[in-house]
Scaffold this motif. Structure first.
Motif, PDB file in Angstrom:
ATOM      1  N   ARG A 159      -5.759   7.153 -15.818  1.00  0.00           N
ATOM      2  CA  ARG A 159      -4.720   6.932 -17.216  1.00  0.00           C
ATOM      3  C   ARG A 159      -3.370   7.563 -16.596  1.00  0.00           C
ATOM      4  O   ARG A 159      -2.417   7.315 -17.103  1.00  0.00           O
ATOM      5  N   PHE A 160      -3.540   8.553 -15.760  1.00  0.00           N
ATOM      6  CA  PHE A 160      -2.238   9.236 -15.255  1.00  0.00           C
ATOM      7  C   PHE A 160      -1.412   8.325 -14.052  1.00  0.00           C
ATOM      8  O   PHE A 160      -0.397   8.616 -13.530  1.00  0.00           O
ATOM      9  N   GLY A 161      -2.105   7.408 -13.645  1.00  0.00           N
ATOM     10  CA  GLY A 161      -1.694   6.670 -12.555  1.00  0.00           C
ATOM     11  C   GLY A 161      -2.603   6.169 -11.247  1.00  0.00           C
ATOM     12  O   GLY A 161      -3.871   6.319 -11.689  1.00  0.00           O
ATOM     13  N   GLU A 179      23.568  13.769  -7.176  1.00  0.00           N
ATOM     14  CA  GLU A 179      23.470  11.941  -7.425  1.00  0.00           C
ATOM     15  C   GLU A 179      22.957  11.383  -6.043  1.00  0.00           C
ATOM     16  O   GLU A 179      22.202  10.420  -6.049  1.00  0.00           O
ATOM     17  N   ILE A 180      23.401  12.201  -4.890  1.00  0.00           N
ATOM     18  CA  ILE A 180      22.826  11.510  -3.648  1.00  0.00           C
ATOM     19  C   ILE A 180      21.246  11.804  -3.319  1.00  0.00           C
ATOM     20  O   ILE A 180      20.465  11.157  -2.950  1.00  0.00           O
ATOM     21  N   ILE A 181      20.752  12.993  -3.941  1.00  0.00           N
ATOM     22  CA  ILE A 181      19.590  13.286  -3.844  1.00  0.00           C
ATOM     23  C   ILE A 181      18.626  12.474  -4.852  1.00  0.00           C
ATOM     24  O   ILE A 181      17.566  12.012  -4.423  1.00  0.00           O
ATOM     25  N   ASN A 182      19.165  12.302  -5.934  1.00  0.00           N
ATOM     26  CA  ASN A 182      18.727  11.046  -6.610  1.00  0.00           C
ATOM     27  C   ASN A 182      18.376   9.789  -6.130  1.00  0.00           C
ATOM     28  O   ASN A 182      17.419   9.108  -6.105  1.00  0.00           O
ATOM     29  N   ASP A 183      19.676   9.395  -5.354  1.00  0.00           N
ATOM     30  CA  ASP A 183      19.555   8.166  -4.778  1.00  0.00           C
ATOM     31  C   ASP A 183      18.369   8.037  -3.379  1.00  0.00           C
ATOM     32  O   ASP A 183      17.849   7.268  -3.490  1.00  0.00           O
ATOM     33  N   VAL A 184      18.333   9.161  -2.759  1.00  0.00           N
ATOM     34  CA  VAL A 184      17.015   9.469  -1.892  1.00  0.00           C
ATOM     35  C   VAL A 184      15.852   9.372  -2.586  1.00  0.00           C
ATOM     36  O   VAL A 184      14.945   8.512  -1.981  1.00  0.00           O
ATOM     37  N   LEU A 185      15.447  10.265  -3.590  1.00  0.00           N
ATOM     38  CA  LEU A 185      14.251  10.004  -4.194  1.00  0.00           C
ATOM     39  C   LEU A 185      13.962   8.465  -4.697  1.00  0.00           C
ATOM     40  O   LEU A 185      12.679   8.311  -4.847  1.00  0.00           O
ATOM     41  N   GLN A 186      14.810   7.881  -5.232  1.00  0.00           N
ATOM     42  CA  GLN A 186      14.651   6.410  -5.639  1.00  0.00           C
ATOM     43  C   GLN A 186      14.835   5.439  -4.456  1.00  0.00           C
ATOM     44  O   GLN A 186      14.558   4.385  -4.916  1.00  0.00           O
ATOM     45  N   ASN A 187      14.690   5.929  -3.461  1.00  0.00           N
ATOM     46  CA  ASN A 187      14.747   5.118  -2.143  1.00  0.00           C
ATOM     47  C   ASN A 187      15.824   4.021  -2.102  1.00  0.00           C
ATOM     48  O   ASN A 187      15.797   3.054  -1.782  1.00  0.00           O
ATOM     49  N   LYS A 188      16.984   4.581  -2.654  1.00  0.00           N
ATOM     50  CA  LYS A 188      18.103   3.587  -2.732  1.00  0.00           C
ATOM     51  C   LYS A 188      18.820   3.535  -1.515  1.00  0.00           C
ATOM     52  O   LYS A 188      19.456   2.690  -1.028  1.00  0.00           O
ATOM     53  N   ILE A 189      18.697   4.755  -0.898  1.00  0.00           N
ATOM     54  CA  ILE A 189      19.453   5.062   0.554  1.00  0.00           C
ATOM     55  C   ILE A 189      18.288   5.868   1.478  1.00  0.00           C
ATOM     56  O   ILE A 189      17.472   6.447   0.876  1.00  0.00           O
ATOM     57  N   GLU A 190      18.507   5.558   3.041  1.00  0.00           N
ATOM     58  CA  GLU A 190      17.439   6.305   3.486  1.00  0.00           C
ATOM     59  C   GLU A 190      17.825   7.668   3.667  1.00  0.00           C
ATOM     60  O   GLU A 190      16.817   8.563   3.866  1.00  0.00           O
ATOM     61  N   LEU A 248       0.868  -1.313   0.006  1.00  0.00           N
ATOM     62  CA  LEU A 248      -0.120   0.089  -0.084  1.00  0.00           C
ATOM     63  C   LEU A 248       0.916   1.106  -0.075  1.00  0.00           C
ATOM     64  O   LEU A 248       0.921   2.006  -0.767  1.00  0.00           O
ATOM     65  N   ILE A 249       1.864   1.427   1.016  1.00  0.00           N
ATOM     66  CA  ILE A 249       2.739   2.640   1.119  1.00  0.00           C
ATOM     67  C   ILE A 249       3.549   2.639  -0.221  1.00  0.00           C
ATOM     68  O   ILE A 249       3.712   3.933  -0.553  1.00  0.00           O
ATOM     69  N   GLU A 250       4.017   1.747  -0.873  1.00  0.00           N
ATOM     70  CA  GLU A 250       4.995   1.784  -2.135  1.00  0.00           C
ATOM     71  C   GLU A 250       3.908   2.180  -3.457  1.00  0.00           C
ATOM     72  O   GLU A 250       4.395   3.087  -4.059  1.00  0.00           O
ATOM     73  N   VAL A 251       2.807   1.888  -3.569  1.00  0.00           N
ATOM     74  CA  VAL A 251       1.848   2.270  -4.473  1.00  0.00           C
ATOM     75  C   VAL A 251       1.765   3.817  -4.096  1.00  0.00           C
ATOM     76  O   VAL A 251       1.691   4.516  -5.209  1.00  0.00           O
ATOM     77  N   ALA A 252       1.526   4.149  -3.173  1.00  0.00           N
ATOM     78  CA  ALA A 252       0.944   5.449  -2.768  1.00  0.00           C
ATOM     79  C   ALA A 252       2.533   6.341  -3.003  1.00  0.00           C
ATOM     80  O   ALA A 252       2.263   7.611  -3.547  1.00  0.00           O
ATOM     81  N   LYS A 253       3.468   5.692  -2.883  1.00  0.00           N
ATOM     82  CA  LYS A 253       4.598   6.788  -3.053  1.00  0.00           C
ATOM     83  C   LYS A 253       4.969   6.885  -4.352  1.00  0.00           C
ATOM     84  O   LYS A 253       5.213   7.835  -4.918  1.00  0.00           O
ATOM     85  N   THR A 254       4.881   5.867  -5.356  1.00  0.00           N
ATOM     86  CA  THR A 254       5.274   5.732  -6.440  1.00  0.00           C
ATOM     87  C   THR A 254       4.099   6.313  -7.711  1.00  0.00           C
ATOM     88  O   THR A 254       4.115   6.421  -8.581  1.00  0.00           O
ATOM     89  N   LEU A 305       5.597   0.285 -11.048  1.00  0.00           N
ATOM     90  CA  LEU A 305       6.911   0.847 -10.212  1.00  0.00           C
ATOM     91  C   LEU A 305       6.953   0.258  -8.998  1.00  0.00           C
ATOM     92  O   LEU A 305       8.058  -0.147  -8.475  1.00  0.00           O
ATOM     93  N   ALA A 306       5.936  -0.105  -8.262  1.00  0.00           N
ATOM     94  CA  ALA A 306       5.939  -0.504  -7.056  1.00  0.00           C
ATOM     95  C   ALA A 306       6.381  -1.977  -6.983  1.00  0.00           C
ATOM     96  O   ALA A 306       7.055  -2.357  -6.193  1.00  0.00           O
ATOM     97  N   SER A 307       5.860  -2.661  -7.922  1.00  0.00           N
ATOM     98  CA  SER A 307       6.192  -4.122  -8.371  1.00  0.00           C
ATOM     99  C   SER A 307       7.817  -4.351  -8.164  1.00  0.00           C
ATOM    100  O   SER A 307       8.252  -4.868  -7.927  1.00  0.00           O
ATOM    101  N   GLN A 308       8.135  -3.128  -9.297  1.00  0.00           N
ATOM    102  CA  GLN A 308       9.757  -3.313  -9.548  1.00  0.00           C
ATOM    103  C   GLN A 308      10.477  -2.921  -8.203  1.00  0.00           C
ATOM    104  O   GLN A 308      11.592  -3.661  -7.966  1.00  0.00           O
TER     105      GLN A 308
END
Length: 305
Positions: free
Chosen positions: A52-54, A130-141, A9-15, A20-23
């Motif tokens: 149709r937008f998500g 690069e760090i900001i993008n990592d945070v936005l993509q949830n790669k790092i906390e 639920l949380i991942e779908v709300a985020k993305t 994308l949540a599935s990935q």
């Protein structure tokens, strides 16, 4: 209701996207769709509208999503508390930071591992964007960066908390003729070559610093901080960096000397951490950040010029 369904639920709300949540969760789209449908059936509330937008949360859905976030955070706190009691917290933790943070992080990780010996921290040295993008993509906390006050990232999805503010300084070798000066001006530096770290904040400072003076000779711009420090230590050039570099081994050994800048009103550089606004930090992460704050308060700030 299972914790796994709340994570879906949380991942779908985020993305705002089931695909994308599935990935991100390495789960099937059908599995995530079923989790959402079962939660909606169980609560009797339509949480998402499919467009149709998500996948967009409804007004009632936003309330449910916030509550689900709270439940997941409490569940994480429960797991961490149990781990502390059993002295068995074990995980791999990724952290990205800009080069100016690296020396500090060595001491911090050693101190942190005394409390959490089974937490393996993998540190990556990257540029702020690069760090900001990592945070936005949830790669790092969270990530550790620096920025000028008026260039602090403005994004409703992000929170940037300032931990320390520093002024830029000039760094010269131990045999530099500039050492007889307590402070240096732009005119004092015109005949010297520069080596600079390829960071937008440092490059911007350099451009502004000499905007009303003869341009300096930039000998080298590099992504390798060791090359820059070695060039300064050997007297090949001078460099600019925030005052935090005073804890670097080259500075502590006297091979590189920081000098204050006069006749120039520079903006402060803010050093801090950046994270997602809607994602609560885990307890072990909060403790790591508290270590940073304590070190700044008891060490670096007291050592300031």
């Amino acid at each position: 209701m299972q914790i796994g369904k709340l994570e879906h639920l949380i991942e779908v709300a985020k993305t705002e996207s089931i695909s994308l949540a599935s990935q991100n969760l390495h789960s099937s789209q059908s599995g995530i769709s079923q989790s959402i449908a079962r939660i909606e059936d169980e609560l009797g509330i339509e949480i998402f509208k499919r467009t149709r937008f998500g996948v967009i949360p409804t007004e009632k859905g936003k309330i449910i999503i916030n509550k689900a976030n709270e439940v997941l955070m409490k569940y994480q706190e429960l797991l961490e508390a149990a781990g502390i009691l059993n002295s068995s917290i074990s995980c791999n933790w990724q952290l990205s930071a800009t080069p100016i943070w690296m020396t500090q992080l060595l001491y911090l990780v050693l101190s942190y591992n005394k409390t959490y010996p089974n937490v393996n921290i993998e540190i990556s040295e990257k540029k702020p964007l690069e760090i900001i993008n990592d945070v936005l993509q949830n790669k790092i906390e969270f990530g550790l960066i620096q920025a000028y006050q008026n260039t602090i990232p403005k994004n409703e999805k992000l929170i940037f908390e300032v931990l320390l503010e520093k002024k830029m300084k000039v760094y010269v070798g131990q045999n530099s003729p500039l050492l007889h000066l307590k402070k240096v001006t732009p005119n004092d530096l015109i005949n010297y070559s520069l080596v600079l770290y390829n960071d937008e904040n440092i490059l911007r400072f350099t451009n502004n610093f000499f905007i009303q003076h003869q341009p300096m000779n930039i000998l080298l711009t590099s992504n390798n901080p060791e090359i820059i420090k070695k060039s300064v230590a050997e007297g090949l050039a001078i460099s600019f960096a925030p005052g935090l570099m005073r804890t670097d081994p080259y500075v502590l050994n006297g091979e590189i000397v920081p000098l204050e800048i006069s006749d120039y009103e520079a903006e402060h550089i803010s050093l801090g951490y950046i994270r997602l606004a809607k994602k609560e930090l885990s307890n072990i992460t909060k403790e790591f950040l508290q270590l940073i704050k304590t070190r700044f308060k008891n060490g670096i700030e007291l050592a300031d010029d």
